[in-house]
Design a protein around this motif. Structure first.
Motif, short mmCIF file in Angstrom:
data_model
loop_
_atom_site.label_atom_id
_atom_site.label_comp_id
_atom_site.label_asym_id
_atom_site.label_seq_id
_atom_site.Cartn_x
_atom_site.Cartn_y
_atom_site.Cartn_z
N PHE A 351 -8.29 -4.05 37.92
CA PHE A 351 -9.33 -3.11 37.50
C PHE A 351 -8.73 -1.94 36.73
CE2 PHE A 351 -12.41 0.28 37.89
CZ PHE A 351 -13.63 -0.38 37.72
N ALA A 352 -7.55 -1.47 37.16
CA ALA A 352 -6.90 -0.38 36.44
C ALA A 352 -6.58 -0.78 35.00
CB ALA A 352 -5.62 0.03 37.18
N LYS A 353 -6.18 -2.01 34.81
CA LYS A 353 -5.89 -2.48 33.45
C LYS A 353 -7.16 -2.57 32.62
CE LYS A 353 -3.12 -5.96 31.06
NZ LYS A 353 -2.27 -7.17 31.21
N ILE A 354 -8.25 -3.04 33.24
CA ILE A 354 -9.53 -3.09 32.53
C ILE A 354 -9.96 -1.69 32.13
CG2 ILE A 354 -11.98 -3.62 32.81
CD1 ILE A 354 -11.18 -5.93 34.64
N LEU A 355 -9.78 -0.72 33.04
CA LEU A 355 -10.25 0.64 32.80
C LEU A 355 -9.41 1.33 31.73
CD1 LEU A 355 -11.43 3.12 35.47
CD2 LEU A 355 -9.69 3.87 33.86
N THR A 356 -8.10 1.25 31.84
CA THR A 356 -7.25 1.98 30.90
C THR A 356 -7.24 1.36 29.52
OG1 THR A 356 -5.34 0.72 31.71
CG2 THR A 356 -5.76 2.87 32.73
N GLU A 357 -7.39 0.05 29.44
CA GLU A 357 -7.38 -0.62 28.13
C GLU A 357 -8.78 -0.85 27.60
OE1 GLU A 357 -5.10 -4.17 28.55
OE2 GLU A 357 -3.25 -3.11 29.10
N ARG A 358 -9.81 -0.44 28.36
CA ARG A 358 -11.22 -0.55 27.96
C ARG A 358 -11.61 -1.98 27.63
NH1 ARG A 358 -11.81 4.73 24.02
NH2 ARG A 358 -11.14 6.29 25.54
N HIS A 359 -11.29 -2.86 28.54
CA HIS A 359 -11.69 -4.26 28.40
C HIS A 359 -12.90 -4.53 29.30
CE1 HIS A 359 -7.37 -5.46 26.98
NE2 HIS A 359 -8.08 -4.88 26.04
N GLY A 360 -14.00 -3.85 29.01
CA GLY A 360 -15.19 -3.98 29.84
C GLY A 360 -15.75 -5.38 29.90
N GLN A 361 -15.50 -6.17 28.88
CA GLN A 361 -16.02 -7.54 28.87
C GLN A 361 -15.41 -8.41 29.96
OE1 GLN A 361 -14.20 -6.15 26.53
NE2 GLN A 361 -12.39 -7.43 26.13
N ARG A 362 -14.29 -7.96 30.54
CA ARG A 362 -13.65 -8.73 31.61
C ARG A 362 -14.16 -8.37 33.00
NH1 ARG A 362 -7.50 -7.54 30.56
NH2 ARG A 362 -7.40 -8.43 32.67
N LEU A 363 -15.12 -7.44 33.07
CA LEU A 363 -15.64 -7.02 34.37
C LEU A 363 -16.30 -8.17 35.14
CD1 LEU A 363 -16.17 -4.69 36.37
CD2 LEU A 363 -18.35 -4.33 35.18
N PRO A 364 -17.16 -9.00 34.53
CA PRO A 364 -17.74 -10.11 35.32
C PRO A 364 -16.69 -11.02 35.94
CG PRO A 364 -18.94 -9.82 33.26
CD PRO A 364 -17.73 -8.96 33.17
N GLU A 365 -15.62 -11.27 35.20
CA GLU A 365 -14.53 -12.10 35.75
C GLU A 365 -13.89 -11.42 36.95
OE1 GLU A 365 -10.09 -13.57 34.28
OE2 GLU A 365 -11.58 -12.93 32.82
N TRP A 366 -13.72 -10.11 36.89
CA TRP A 366 -13.15 -9.36 38.01
C TRP A 366 -14.07 -9.40 39.22
CZ3 TRP A 366 -14.47 -4.94 40.81
CH2 TRP A 366 -13.43 -4.38 41.59
N LEU A 367 -15.36 -9.26 38.99
CA LEU A 367 -16.32 -9.30 40.11
C LEU A 367 -16.29 -10.65 40.80
CD1 LEU A 367 -19.35 -7.44 38.46
CD2 LEU A 367 -17.79 -6.55 40.19
N ASP A 368 -16.20 -11.73 40.03
CA ASP A 368 -16.13 -13.07 40.63
C ASP A 368 -14.87 -13.23 41.47
OD1 ASP A 368 -18.52 -13.71 39.44
OD2 ASP A 368 -17.60 -14.67 37.69
N ALA A 369 -13.75 -12.70 40.98
CA ALA A 369 -12.49 -12.81 41.73
C ALA A 369 -12.56 -12.02 43.03
CB ALA A 369 -11.32 -12.32 40.86
N VAL A 370 -13.22 -10.88 43.01
CA VAL A 370 -13.36 -10.07 44.23
C VAL A 370 -14.17 -10.81 45.27
CG1 VAL A 370 -14.48 -8.00 45.14
CG2 VAL A 370 -12.99 -7.82 43.13
N ARG A 371 -15.22 -11.45 44.85
CA ARG A 371 -16.11 -12.13 45.82
C ARG A 371 -15.43 -13.33 46.47
NH1 ARG A 371 -19.86 -11.25 41.48
NH2 ARG A 371 -21.29 -9.52 41.97
#
Length: 436
Positions: A351-371
């Motif tokens: 998530f830190a990498k998504i936030l600092t590099e502004r890769h918001g399009q990868r958020l759904p993939e991160w949410l699936d991995a968390v679940r």
């Protein structure tokens, strides 16, 4: 004359503008005191009347607006501050934080394209109802803060993993050593303790024989203060403090790491010394050996207190390069022992990498991995993000954030405290909008 003063006015326009500037900076009572320093006698009520008569500033309709709450009475009464993010100027203050009030304000300004906010539901509802055409942007700092709270909950759920992985060491046999019948914490044979006992006994023997403290000072070659300390101490053990107890050691900084290694089964002092030297330890091997020997001979083996969930969460949330070598090693040992916290660390750093590099399009993939992992604390965060997914993705993609709004919230706190809570919403609004 019309340019110098007003009809029936006792002040010139220049003096009036000066009093207004003082009032905006200091409000009523403090403003009146400052005016008297300039030789102008004016009451606090007059200063406040001048402020109340000021017209609202004419500000162009913002394109990017930031929204946040501020407290009039913390925990009870809240309002809303709106800031033009591009010009970094406050635009308006609202007397409450209701979604309907925000929606009405936004509906009157159809040119708003972006609304920066935190993830409070009333701001989300108000922005959706009042500016449906605008892009809502969730603030990145609040997202990271929410992740930090969720990470701490996850670590607390696995508190048992924070304790050492080694089994409880067997109770060692008490070694044969000279004991002190006085119960002193300093054993017989300790150089400083023995010298103190001898001097204390001599001091009290001479006092019992009727000698004065000055005579004892001359006879024993001590300072008067030392003689007084010995005379006032009932037993020599009362003097065993200060420089003899709690003296700092170069090993103190590394004792938590050594305690962890001892709990994990590493009882080899040489190996432990080799591990802490790369971490910056400058002392000798003998200190480490003595520390391990004390552990080995103690009837109550020393064990390091486990780190708190907040401490471990801080290690996980910080960038690995900012951790000290000792913290890195302790975190690594913990993650090897607890797969759940290892998975949590991976999610946080992703998530830190998504936030600092502004890769918001990868958020759904991160949410699936968390679940897919057994981390209920993160599941709660993921559910909340899912309900506000579009705004969160925008916050992780677009350059806008609510940092300037948070700065104005702090400024409002300063102005509010400066008035000691005696002023109402109207005066606070005037000072926020007009005072630069």
């Amino acid at each position: 004359m019309s340019g110098l003063t007003r009809r029936h006015s006792r002040w010139t326009e220049r003096l009036r503008s000066t009093l207004v500037a003082i009032g905006l900076a200091l409000a009523g009572r403090a403003g009146a005191r400052m005016a008297r320093v300039f030789g102008v006698s004016v009451s606090r009520s007059a200063v406040l009347r001048l402020l109340g008569a000021l017209p609202d500033p004419e500000t162009p309709a913002p394109r990017v607006v930031g929204v946040d709450e501020y407290a009039m009475r913390k925990g009870r009464v809240y309002g809303t501050v709106l800031v033009d993010v591009e010009t970094r100027r406050p635009v308006d203050l609202l007397p409450d934080r209701e979604a309907s009030t925000l929606a009405k304000w936004l509906a009157k300004r159809p040119g708003i394209e972006v609304v920066c906010r935190d993830r409070a539901p009333f701001f989300a509802e108000g922005a959706t109802a009042g500016a449906p055409q605008a892009v809502q942007v969730a603030d990145r700092w609040h997202l990271w803060h929410n992740l930090g709270e969720a990470a701490e909950r996850c670590v607390a759920d696995h508190r048992a993993c924070l304790r050492g992985t080694a089994p409880e060491p067997p109770r060692p046999v008490e070694p044969d050593a000279p004991t002190d019948s006085s119960g002193s914490p300093w054993p017989t044979g300790h150089r400083f303790a023995d010298r103190t006992r001898v001097n204390h006994a001599a001091d009290h023997a001479l006092l019992a024989a009727g000698h004065s403290r000055r005579a004892i000072q001359r006879q024993l070659g001590m300072t008067y203060r030392t003689v007084k300390l010995h005379a006032d101490a009932t037993a020599p053990e009362d003097l065993f403090r200060g420089q003899w107890q709690g003296r700092p050691s170069v090993l103190d900084e590394y004792k938590p790491y050594l305690d962890d290694r001892w709990n994990q089964g590493c009882t080899n002092a040489w190996k432990a010394w080799e591990e802490i030297v790369p971490l910056g330890y400058k002392g000798s091997y003998q200190r480490v050996r003595a520390y391990f020997r004390a552990k080995r001979l103690s009837t109550d083996p020393v064990t390091a207190p486990p780190p708190s969930p907040r401490t471990v969460a801080g290690w996980i949330l910080r960038h690995p390069d900012t951790l000290t070598k000792a913290e890195q090693l302790r975190l690594k040992a913990l993650l090897v022992h607890c797969p759940e916290l290892d998975a949590l660390t991976g999610h946080v750093r992703s998530f830190a990498k998504i936030l600092t590099e502004r890769h918001g399009q990868r958020l759904p993939e991160w949410l699936d991995a968390v679940r897919n992992d057994n981390l209920p604390g993160l599941h709660t965060l993921a559910a909340g993000i899912d309900r506000d997914r579009d705004a969160v993705i925008a916050g992780l993609t677009l350059p806008w954030n609510s940092g300037v709004v948070e700065g104005h919230v702090n400024r409002i706190k300063m102005l509010k405290r400066q008035m000691f809570g005696r002023a109402g919403f109207l005066l606070l609004r005037k000072r926020v909008l007009l005072y630069r």
